[in-house]
Design a protein around this motif. Structure first.
Motif, PDB file in Angstrom:
ATOM      1  N   CYS A 160       0.892  -1.318  -0.137  1.00  0.00           N
ATOM      2  CA  CYS A 160       0.014  -0.132   0.051  1.00  0.00           C
ATOM      3  C   CYS A 160       0.847   1.326   0.151  1.00  0.00           C
ATOM      4  O   CYS A 160       1.686   1.053   0.684  1.00  0.00           O
ATOM      5  CB  CYS A 160      -0.861   0.052   1.218  1.00  0.00           C
ATOM      6  SG  CYS A 160      -1.952   1.242   1.185  1.00  0.00           S
ATOM      7  N   ASN A 162      -0.545   4.127   0.525  1.00  0.00           N
ATOM      8  CA  ASN A 162      -1.447   5.315   0.976  1.00  0.00           C
ATOM      9  C   ASN A 162      -0.939   5.920   2.325  1.00  0.00           C
ATOM     10  O   ASN A 162      -1.339   7.000   2.713  1.00  0.00           O
ATOM     11  CB  ASN A 162      -2.957   4.983   1.384  1.00  0.00           C
ATOM     12  CG  ASN A 162      -3.623   4.709   0.048  1.00  0.00           C
ATOM     13  OD1 ASN A 162      -3.566   5.679  -0.674  1.00  0.00           O
ATOM     14  ND2 ASN A 162      -4.244   3.564  -0.233  1.00  0.00           N
ATOM     15  N   PHE A 163      -0.280   5.198   3.365  1.00  0.00           N
ATOM     16  CA  PHE A 163       0.178   5.666   4.591  1.00  0.00           C
ATOM     17  C   PHE A 163      -0.681   6.521   5.377  1.00  0.00           C
ATOM     18  O   PHE A 163      -0.750   7.513   5.630  1.00  0.00           O
ATOM     19  CB  PHE A 163       1.306   6.573   4.348  1.00  0.00           C
ATOM     20  CG  PHE A 163       2.517   5.706   4.043  1.00  0.00           C
ATOM     21  CD1 PHE A 163       3.361   5.449   4.714  1.00  0.00           C
ATOM     22  CD2 PHE A 163       2.843   5.733   2.502  1.00  0.00           C
ATOM     23  CE1 PHE A 163       4.637   4.449   4.353  1.00  0.00           C
ATOM     24  CE2 PHE A 163       3.983   5.092   2.230  1.00  0.00           C
ATOM     25  CZ  PHE A 163       4.886   4.317   3.081  1.00  0.00           C
ATOM     26  N   CYS A 164      -2.126   5.783   5.719  1.00  0.00           N
ATOM     27  CA  CYS A 164      -3.018   6.116   6.454  1.00  0.00           C
ATOM     28  C   CYS A 164      -2.285   6.266   7.687  1.00  0.00           C
ATOM     29  O   CYS A 164      -1.373   5.434   8.071  1.00  0.00           O
ATOM     30  CB  CYS A 164      -4.230   5.176   6.539  1.00  0.00           C
ATOM     31  SG  CYS A 164      -5.032   4.993   5.084  1.00  0.00           S
ATOM     32  N   TYR A 166      -2.461   5.855  11.061  1.00  0.00           N
ATOM     33  CA  TYR A 166      -2.335   4.978  11.945  1.00  0.00           C
ATOM     34  C   TYR A 166      -2.010   3.568  11.436  1.00  0.00           C
ATOM     35  O   TYR A 166      -1.994   2.499  12.152  1.00  0.00           O
ATOM     36  CB  TYR A 166      -4.018   4.528  12.356  1.00  0.00           C
ATOM     37  CG  TYR A 166      -4.879   4.055  11.353  1.00  0.00           C
ATOM     38  CD1 TYR A 166      -5.144   3.118  10.891  1.00  0.00           C
ATOM     39  CD2 TYR A 166      -5.813   5.315  10.787  1.00  0.00           C
ATOM     40  CE1 TYR A 166      -5.708   2.626   9.745  1.00  0.00           C
ATOM     41  CE2 TYR A 166      -6.496   5.036   9.735  1.00  0.00           C
ATOM     42  CZ  TYR A 166      -6.672   3.734   9.046  1.00  0.00           C
ATOM     43  OH  TYR A 166      -7.286   3.404   8.095  1.00  0.00           O
ATOM     44  N   CYS A 167      -1.809   3.154  10.279  1.00  0.00           N
ATOM     45  CA  CYS A 167      -1.601   1.789   9.698  1.00  0.00           C
ATOM     46  C   CYS A 167      -0.185   1.618   9.378  1.00  0.00           C
ATOM     47  O   CYS A 167       0.624   2.119   8.936  1.00  0.00           O
ATOM     48  CB  CYS A 167      -2.422   1.953   8.435  1.00  0.00           C
ATOM     49  SG  CYS A 167      -2.432   0.319   7.535  1.00  0.00           S
ATOM     50  N   VAL A 169       0.583  -1.213   7.641  1.00  0.00           N
ATOM     51  CA  VAL A 169       0.734  -2.019   6.432  1.00  0.00           C
ATOM     52  C   VAL A 169       1.729  -1.468   5.522  1.00  0.00           C
ATOM     53  O   VAL A 169       2.745  -2.411   5.214  1.00  0.00           O
ATOM     54  CB  VAL A 169      -0.772  -2.195   5.754  1.00  0.00           C
ATOM     55  CG1 VAL A 169      -0.657  -2.860   4.144  1.00  0.00           C
ATOM     56  CG2 VAL A 169      -1.883  -3.161   6.407  1.00  0.00           C
ATOM     57  N   PRO A 170       1.948  -0.251   5.064  1.00  0.00           N
ATOM     58  CA  PRO A 170       3.050   0.056   4.147  1.00  0.00           C
ATOM     59  C   PRO A 170       4.242  -0.370   4.722  1.00  0.00           C
ATOM     60  O   PRO A 170       5.187  -0.420   3.955  1.00  0.00           O
ATOM     61  CB  PRO A 170       2.764   1.715   3.884  1.00  0.00           C
ATOM     62  CG  PRO A 170       1.312   1.869   4.479  1.00  0.00           C
ATOM     63  CD  PRO A 170       0.894   0.915   5.544  1.00  0.00           C
ATOM     64  N   GLN A 204      -4.480  -5.164  -0.944  1.00  0.00           N
ATOM     65  CA  GLN A 204      -4.649  -4.134   0.293  1.00  0.00           C
ATOM     66  C   GLN A 204      -5.429  -2.945  -0.186  1.00  0.00           C
ATOM     67  O   GLN A 204      -6.207  -2.254   0.361  1.00  0.00           O
ATOM     68  CB  GLN A 204      -3.300  -3.614   0.810  1.00  0.00           C
ATOM     69  CG  GLN A 204      -2.687  -4.227   2.177  1.00  0.00           C
ATOM     70  CD  GLN A 204      -1.861  -5.451   1.776  1.00  0.00           C
ATOM     71  OE1 GLN A 204      -1.373  -5.842   0.669  1.00  0.00           O
ATOM     72  NE2 GLN A 204      -1.953  -6.482   2.698  1.00  0.00           N
ATOM     73  N   HIS A 241     -10.427   1.313  -1.404  1.00  0.00           N
ATOM     74  CA  HIS A 241     -10.447   2.665  -0.640  1.00  0.00           C
ATOM     75  C   HIS A 241     -11.159   3.601  -1.183  1.00  0.00           C
ATOM     76  O   HIS A 241     -11.366   3.649  -2.117  1.00  0.00           O
ATOM     77  CB  HIS A 241      -8.940   3.088  -0.676  1.00  0.00           C
ATOM     78  CG  HIS A 241      -8.484   4.106   0.331  1.00  0.00           C
ATOM     79  ND1 HIS A 241      -8.961   5.566   0.262  1.00  0.00           N
ATOM     80  CD2 HIS A 241      -7.369   4.189   1.276  1.00  0.00           C
ATOM     81  CE1 HIS A 241      -8.610   6.166   1.134  1.00  0.00           C
ATOM     82  NE2 HIS A 241      -7.584   5.507   1.757  1.00  0.00           N
ATOM     83  N   ARG A 280      -6.747  10.049   5.345  1.00  0.00           N
ATOM     84  CA  ARG A 280      -7.510   9.195   4.716  1.00  0.00           C
ATOM     85  C   ARG A 280      -7.878   9.675   3.150  1.00  0.00           C
ATOM     86  O   ARG A 280      -8.071   8.912   2.246  1.00  0.00           O
ATOM     87  CB  ARG A 280      -8.929   8.849   5.329  1.00  0.00           C
ATOM     88  CG  ARG A 280      -8.849   7.783   6.570  1.00  0.00           C
ATOM     89  CD  ARG A 280      -8.488   6.477   6.047  1.00  0.00           C
ATOM     90  NE  ARG A 280      -9.447   5.728   5.437  1.00  0.00           N
ATOM     91  CZ  ARG A 280      -9.317   4.557   4.851  1.00  0.00           C
ATOM     92  NH1 ARG A 280      -8.126   3.829   4.704  1.00  0.00           N
ATOM     93  NH2 ARG A 280     -10.295   3.779   4.468  1.00  0.00           N
TER      94      ARG A 280
HETATM   95  S1  SF4 Z   1      -5.539   1.303   5.959  1.00  0.00           S
HETATM   96 FE1  SF4 Z   1      -5.375   0.260   4.100  1.00  0.00          FE
HETATM   97  S2  SF4 Z   1      -5.454   2.154   2.672  1.00  0.00           S
HETATM   98 FE2  SF4 Z   1      -4.564   2.777   4.614  1.00  0.00          FE
HETATM   99  S3  SF4 Z   1      -2.271   2.390   4.544  1.00  0.00           S
HETATM  100 FE3  SF4 Z   1      -3.409   0.855   5.759  1.00  0.00          FE
HETATM  101  S4  SF4 Z   1      -3.720  -0.775   4.047  1.00  0.00           S
HETATM  102 FE4  SF4 Z   1      -3.238   1.146   3.265  1.00  0.00          FE
END
Ligand code: SF4
Length: 442
Positions: A160, A162-164, A166-167, A169-170, A204, A241, A280
């Protein structure tokens, strides 16, 4: 005859981990490991971990502790940790749990056979290097092709950008990489030939599928391509998203009959101030516009979502905005959690004044309201006829379990041979988490 070795595998977290675990099983089968559901019988214990919330991470360490005593009794037992916690913790994990033999990151599954062999020879290995090209999607056997089954996840992209705020995942899954469309189609055609009737395209952020490669098919085009594969009766995708879901993708719900009328579209908050702090990339109004467009393109579409309660800076007014958004959308189901700061993310640096004692009642209010909405929606389906794809026996083994197009789990009496078929089911009862129905046309 040589005795088969046994793998005990536990999977935490999201569908991407479930899909990775299927690959792990297929890879290790190649070096002689069968599966067991009893950790005490295993020669190899693997945990495929999730770090999206602190609770998931703590649970993983709790589980590892249990396996320590097994290792004492059976020193040749190999214990490995993979997935997002492994990616994030790396060497630290080996220090925290010295009885662990191997640690493999989210891009390193293909190295497992070699790592397991090294561990059997007494070497501890750690692999967490990212592979930043699409070749990594094709380093595995196609899982499910030999077993058949009804429904499968097929990875179309990973990572991902996007670098939300709080997240994690990236950081633990890397940047977005899409798999070539022809490879996706090839895999699904093979699955269909083996009897699979439903596929869920997984990533993702599937909406940004191959946007980095001009001239290549984008996600709406990929959906059209997959829908043409003979034998595939139903098509789903996750996760989307809200900022990236395009008009063309929304139109696919009207244009592709095989595309199931369900979308998981996480709002996370109904407050513009909190959405901005979450990075977001959309406002409440823009989210609601997308919902309205989906409902107009596909009347009756079932929408599910995610909400984070108690993000730093969320006051009562911001929470009320979330409640009213949830009320307006009328989700079929909602996954809601208290915010959990993840080390290394932007949000973890934000001051968080609200205490858990304030957040918990908010979560309970939200969940209670959603329970009423979900039950009401399920009850309102009583008397309707739904097309249910039969997946197999229900948990009790006495009935059949399947899903409506809108992804509502449904139980009904019927022959097991109906697995893989789409049948007409009249709904006779709407429960909190399930529908009960009777088959009227098989
Ligand atoms: S919440 Fe989803 S869109 Fe946002 S950074 Fe995490 S994986 Fe990516």
């Amino acid at each position: 005859m040589k005795q088969e070795k046994l793998l005990y595998l536990e999977t935490f977290g999201c569908q991407m981990n479930v899909s990775d675990s299927e690959k792990i099983v297929a890879l290790l089968k190649g070096i002689g490991y069968g599966e067991t559901s009893e950790a005490a019988q295993a020669d190899l214990i693997l945990l495929n971990t999730c770090s999206i919330r602190a609770t998931a991470e703590n649970r993983m360490y709790g589980h590892l502790g249990k396996f320590k005593s097994l290792k004492k009794r059976k020193p040749e037992l190999i214990i490995g940790v993979g997935g997002c916690v492994a990616q994030q913790e790396g060497e630290q994990l080996l220090r925290k749990a010295p009885f662990v033999n191997l640690v493999f990151g989210t891009h390193n599954l293909q190295l497992l056979p070699e790592m397991v062999r090294a561990a059997a020879a007494g070497k501890r290995r750690i692999e967490t290097t990212f592979i930043d090209n699409e070749e990594r999607f094709d380093l595995f056997p196609i899982t499910g092709a030999e077993e058949g089954g009804v429904t499968r996840f097929v990875t179309v992209m990973q990572g991902c950008d996007n670098f939300c705020s709080y997240c994690i995942v990236p950081y633990v899954r890397g940047r977005e990489i899409s798999r070539k469309a022809e490879k996706v189609v090839q895999e699904i055609a093979q699955l269909a030939a083996a009897g699979v009737t439903e596929v869920t395209l997984l990533g993702q952020n599937v909406n940004s599928y191959d946007l980095k490669s001009p001239g290549e098919p984008d996600f709406p085009e990929l959906l059209h391509m997959v829908a043409q594969i003979e034998g595939i009766k139903r098509l789903r995708f996750t996760t989307s998203h809200p900022k990236d879901i395009s008009e063309r993708l929304i139109s696919c719900f009207a244009e592709i009959p095989k595309l199931a009328p369900h979308i998981h579209l996480p709002a996370q908050s109904g407050s513009d101030r909190i959405l901005a702090a979450m990075n977001r990339g959309y406002t409440r109004a823009q989210y609601l516009e997308k919902i309205a467009a989906l409902k107009s393109a596909c009347p009756g579409i079932q929408i599910t979502g995610d909400i984070i309660v108690g993000f730093p800076g969320e006051d009562e007014a911001a929470f009320e905005d979330t409640l009213s958004l949830v009320e307006e959308v009328q989700y079929a189901d909602l996954f809601s959690f208290i915010y959990s700061p993840r080390p290394g993310t932007k949000a973890a640096e934000l001051p968080d004044d609200a205490r858990r004692a304030e957040k918990q009642p908010r979560l309970e209010r939200l969940q209670e309201r959603q329970r009423q909405v979900t039950l009401g929606r399920n009850q309102s389906m009583v008397g309707t006829v739904q097309q249910v794809l039969v997946e197999g026996p229900s948990t009790s083994g006495e009935e059949l379990f399947g899903r409506t197009g809108g992804n509502r789990g449904t139980i009904m009496m019927g022959e097991r041979s109906l697995a893989g078929r789409v049948v007409d089911v009249r709904i006779i009862e709407g429960l909190q988490t399930l529908l009960r129905g009777e088959i009227i046309n098989a």
